[in-house]
Design an enzyme around this catalytic site. Structure first.
Site, short mmCIF file in Angstrom:
data_model
loop_
_atom_site.label_atom_id
_atom_site.label_comp_id
_atom_site.label_asym_id
_atom_site.label_seq_id
_atom_site.Cartn_x
_atom_site.Cartn_y
_atom_site.Cartn_z
N ARG A 119 0.83 -1.21 0.00
CA ARG A 119 0.00 0.00 0.00
C ARG A 119 0.86 1.25 0.00
NH1 ARG A 119 -5.10 2.20 2.12
NH2 ARG A 119 -5.04 4.31 1.34
N ARG B 262 -5.62 1.76 -4.71
CA ARG B 262 -4.89 1.10 -3.64
C ARG B 262 -4.81 -0.40 -3.81
NH1 ARG B 262 -9.64 4.14 -0.86
NH2 ARG B 262 -8.38 5.79 -1.68
N ASP C 231 -6.80 -1.60 1.20
CA ASP C 231 -7.28 -0.57 2.11
C ASP C 231 -8.04 -1.26 3.22
OD1 ASP C 231 -7.90 1.94 3.14
OD2 ASP C 231 -9.67 2.18 1.88
N ASP D 199 -9.98 -0.52 6.88
CA ASP D 199 -10.51 0.52 7.76
C ASP D 199 -11.20 -0.12 8.96
OD1 ASP D 199 -9.80 2.81 6.25
OD2 ASP D 199 -11.53 2.52 4.94
#
Length: 159
Positions: free
Chosen positions: A85, A94, A97, A99
């Site tokens: 990344r 990307r 990713d 989160d």
């Protein structure tokens, strides 16, 4: 030792073999000390939303962890880094990713981490997979809000 906390992690990628990247991220999460993956959504294909590049493959993992929320964030960023990344600019395509969407019922806001994730209700690519692993959390009003964002279950990616 602290009690385990149930948390939810959004996974996405749109560079290289995005399916493989997301599936490998599930495995990396499962192997991380202090994290147990207890649920996996289906994989979903979405057009970039407030981002650039090719379509994304997205998913959500439910985890139980004894790590603190900042320590989970560190783990997620280490997994992203391991997947190559880069962050050349905001909303860049990307390779991976990750989160942190929710960490138990924690509410926090810092320069590094906001919980719950501030935009989780605005994104079909979060709501649909989240509904797979935490259906009680996603309301019909939430889905109605994102109905204009194209999303499809990626059946070939779920094997």
């Amino acid at each position: 030792m602290r009690d385990p906390v149930t948390a939810y992690v959004a996974l996405g990628a749109n560079l290289g073999d995005a399916r493989v990247a997301v599936l490998q991220a599930f495995e990396a999460l499962a192997c991380w000390p202090g994290i147990e993956v207890t649920g996996r959504s289906a994989l979903y294909r979405t057009a970039p939303h407030e981002a650039q590049g090719p379509d994304f493959i997205n998913a959500v993992a439910r985890i139980d962890t004894r790590l603190t929320a900042p320590d989970v964030l560190d783990a997620l960023q280490a997994i992203e880094h391991g997947a190559g990344r880069l962050r050349p600019y905001v909303n860049a395509p990307r390779s991976l990713d990750l989160d942190l969407l929710f960490y138990g019922d924690a509410c926090m806001h810092s320069t590094r981490l906001t919980l719950p994730h501030p935009r989780w209700r605005e994104r079909a690519f979060v709501l649909y997979p989240l509904a797979d692993v935490w259906p009680q959390r996603v309301l019909s009003e939430d889905i109605a809000r994102v109905v204009c964002q194209p999303i499809e279950r990626d059946g070939a990616a779920n094997t």
